[in-house]
Design an enzyme around this catalytic site. Structure first.
Site: not given
Ligand code: NOJ
Length: 752
Positions: A287-288
């Site tokens: 994820d980011w």
């Protein structure tokens, strides 16, 4: 006979050809890999967000943006996110393909979550339709539009189960139930990916967030998840497994730590379970920034350590931590990372690109004429309207206040969301223009001209931050419109009050500790009720809300979530009764935030009652019952369930459950019949109810149908604490009805 042989031979040959093509693709991946330098391999594992601005992909002269541009040119980037538009993607793709040594195309990812340009209802709303075909079609339409904008990959579906309405991201999932969630996961994956990933109108899908993100403690986003093995294997993981089995090409790991280990660095989850035991062949994106966040978690000492842990755990692509690109080479040189892990990750990534057809034509998704033709296509709007109507849930309809009469009535339409064209687009509408939804006011006033409709805002819900429109501040002070709204309500026959949450009050980073009506809306509701109790409350919200006062005092309540571009039209058709609502809640609505987490498939405990003593599992100040239970949803007609008959076929190891359902009311209607089981005695205790089947049935007024559900070990068994599936023979309650408060039940002994 001869014809039969011919068909068989043709089929056999095409299977061989297909297998051969697959082998060829694999060979190609191997061949390409053998030509790549270590730096180029690491580059494929690197994903950057767009540095686009209005003028296109020219890098600004600012340090890190320039670096990204250079990296793309030099084959050091495998994927971009947040670049879209056929022209923009083409230009960005060109930089990679024409400048880098091996010309490997980029894969373009984007959050295509509920529709794309044509915005569909938020995923939680779609889940309320329990209509797998419509949900699949919604994902299909989203893929067609997104692919026409040059995109190849969506970061959806989110398949996180959650039992906590405080968590803002419940809007993005399918609710609280693993069975419904799994069916919806399959529908969405199939819709996005279609039958042929290499077609120019399909996207690679991504099952996220692996795993446990929906169990964030106290509903606070990004928070720790501490979950027992029984819940992990039986509640959290099944929708992920279903997505994998449906052929999802990518997974995203998650921000949270799960039982002490950040999911991004969790080797058990990613390398051992997903890639090992489940044999997942696609790739995992972080994820980011979640690789770098392992430092703040207290799991990694620094950037290099975080990259080392993530790679070892099986995270293949680094979204925006910039750690793989900067650290992996030196980790290899120091002997802290294995090149075999890098090779494996790169092979997975290249394979997905190959399957998308990007090596055959890197610009195949970049056709501006197609883009023009397909974006906002009229069929897409029709599908969005269909989905919106199917997503609406009639929560309450006392005295049959609904449907509305078609003439001779004065109707006040009141509320901060009544004429809002932006909020119904929900939170995840990255692809959409602002203010493109048909508001309730617009939909209602267009739909019927024979009633007298008037509009008042009453109160304002939010103050938007003009610099960052997705940031909202609740308005608690501006009561200027209150009196005008009350006056209008007083002189009208009926009031449609449109209240709830702004689209940006749920979603990522939007957890709430109070899940009532935000701002001054409760005050408005009570003031209006005092002058005119004929209220139809139309709710718009991205999570279950706790509205005990409304439930007690308002005769009709319609759950309209955030229904996307066609919101007002869908609401009008339902309120006027031309569409009979059939949605059912995919998540329990609590009476009070203090009951959260609250869910229908709870465990019985050792002290489920009696209710007249102190020492049992309950609250001293509140009932255990929710406001609206899972699976609840009314219709303008009524349905009666009867003739439950269970038969056990020992030979085939199958249980069939037959029922009769009759439409006993005054309208044609659609019912979602639900089958629940309870495994009464088990080595690992089982919930008091578990959904194991459902069927949407259209019934004319007075019509009656028989329906048969089938249960196999797959539905009757469960996962033990080692994650092994097992079926234990014994007594089961079989329950059927129109909600989780089932109407019919029978106890049977199932053994074979
Ligand atoms: C963070 C979110 O958690 C994830 O779901 C999303 O796909 C990425 N950002 C990319 O936008």
């Amino acid at each position: 006979m001869k014809k039969g042989i011919l068909i068989f031979t043709l089929l056999f040959c095409s299977v061989l050809l297909f297998m051969n093509m697959d082998v060829k693709k694999k060979d190609k991946v191997e061949e390409l890999l053998s030509k790549m330098t270590l730096e180029e391999k690491i580059g494929q594992m690197n994903q950057y967000s767009s540095f686009f601005d209005a003028t296109g992909p020219a890098p600004k002269n600012d340090g890190y943006q320039k670096e990204r541009y250079e990296h793309i040119k030099n084959g050091l980037v495998g994927s971009m996110l947040n670049v879209r538009g056929a022209k923009q993607v083409r230009e960005m793709q060109k930089i990679a393909v024409e400048n880098s040594r091996l010309g490997i195309p980029l894969i373009f990812g984007f959050d295509v979550i509920h529709g794309h340009k044509t915005v569909f209802p938020i995923p939680l709303a779609e889940a309320a339709s329990w209509d797998l075909e419509a949900i699949q079609n919604g994902a299909r339409v989203a893929a067609i539009e997104a692919a026409a904008e040059g995109l190849n990959w969506t970061f959806a579906p989110m398949v996180d189960i959650s039992r906590d309405a405080r968590w803002g991201r419940v809007m993005e999932g399918a609710g609280e139930d693993p069975y419904l969630g799994s069916q919806i996961a399959i529908a969405r994956v199939t819709g996005f990916q279609g039958d042929d990933l290499s077609a120019n109108n399909t996207l690679a899908a991504c099952a996220k967030h692996f795993a446990g993100y929906g169990f964030a403690e106290s509903g606070k986003d990004y928070n720790t998840a501490d979950v027992g093995t029984s819940t992990l294997y039986n509640v959290i993981l099944p929708p992920f497994k279903a997505a994998k089995d449906a052929g999802v090409r990518t997974f995203m790991n998650s921000f949270n730590e799960l039982n002490g280990i950040p999911a991004t660095g969790d080797k058990y989850l990613q390398r051992d379970l997903l890639k090992g035991k489940w044999n997942f062949k696609g790739f995992i994106v972080s994820d980011w920034g979640s690789i770098g966040e392992m430092i703040a978690h207290g799991h990694a000492a620094d950037g290099p350590h975080a990259a080392e842990l993530a790679l070892r755990a099986g995270s293949d692509m680094d979204m925006e931590s910039h750690l793989y690109i900067h650290q992996l080479k030196s980790l290899i040189e120091q002997g802290k990372a294995k090149e075999a892990h890098i090779d494996e990750a790169v092979k997975r990534i290249l394979q997905v690109k190959m399957d998308l057809g990007l090596f055959d034509d890197p610009y195949k998704y970049c056709d501006e004429a197609r883009e023009k033709e397909l974006i906002y296509h009229k069929d897409h709007r029709a599908a969005a309207l269909d989905m919106a109507k199917k997503s609406i849930v009639l929560l309450k309809n006392e005295g049959n206040l609904l449907p509305l009469k078609k003439e001779g009535e004065s109707i006040a339409i009141i509320g901060p969301l009544a004429n809002d064209k932006n909020s119904p687009l929900g939170n995840w509408r990255l692809g959409s223009e602002d203010n493109i939804a048909v508001s309730v006011w617009e939909g209602m006033s267009e739909y019927n001209k024979s009633n007298k409709l008037e509009l008042a805002q009453g109160v304002r819900l939010i103050d938007e931050n003009p610099n960052f429109p997705s940031h909202v501040k609740i308005n608690y002070t501006d009561k200027n419109g209150m009196d005008e709204a009350v006056k209008l309500a007083k002189k009208s026959d009926k009031v449609i009050l449109v209240l709830g949450e702004h689209g940006y009050q749920s979603g990522e980073g939007r957890s709430r500790s109070d899940i009532g009506l935000p701002g001054l809306q409760q005050e408005l509701l009570e003031k209006i009720h005092a002058v005119n109790p004929n209220i139809i409350l139309v709710l718009m919200n991205g999570r279950p809300l706790a509205l005990p006062w409304a439930d007690e005092n308002v005769p009709a309540i319609v759950e309209a979530w955030q229904l996307g571009i066609e919101t007002g039209n869908a609401v009008a058709e339902v309120l006027y009764g031309d569409y009979n609502p059939s949605g059912k809640l995919p998540m329990t609505f609590p009476r009070d935030v203090g009951q959260v987490p609250i869910y229908y498939n709870y465990k019985n405990t050792g002290r489920p009652g009696p209710k007249n003593e102190v020492f049992w599992s309950h609250y001293t100040d509140m009932t255990n019952d929710p406001l609206y239970h899972f699976g609840h949803g009314l219709s303008y007609t009524t349905f009666k369930y009867s003739n439950l008959k269970t038969s056990i076929n020992k030979e085939n190891k199958k249980v069939t459950v037959e029922i009769t359902i009759k439409n006993t009311g005054d309208y044609d209607g659609t019912e979602i019949a639900q089958l629940y089981i309870r495994d009464k005695v088990a080595t690992i205790t089982r919930p008091v109810k578990e959904l194991k089947g459902f069927q949407k049935l259209e019934l004319k007024k007075g019509e009656s149908v028989n329906h048969t559900f089938t249960l196999t070990e797959k539905e009757l068994g469960y996962f033990d604490n080692q994650g092994e599936f097992m079926f234990e023979a014994g007594d089961f309650d079989i329950m059927v009805g129109g909600s989780s408060k089932t109407e019919l039940s029978e106890t049977v002994n199932i053994a074979w």
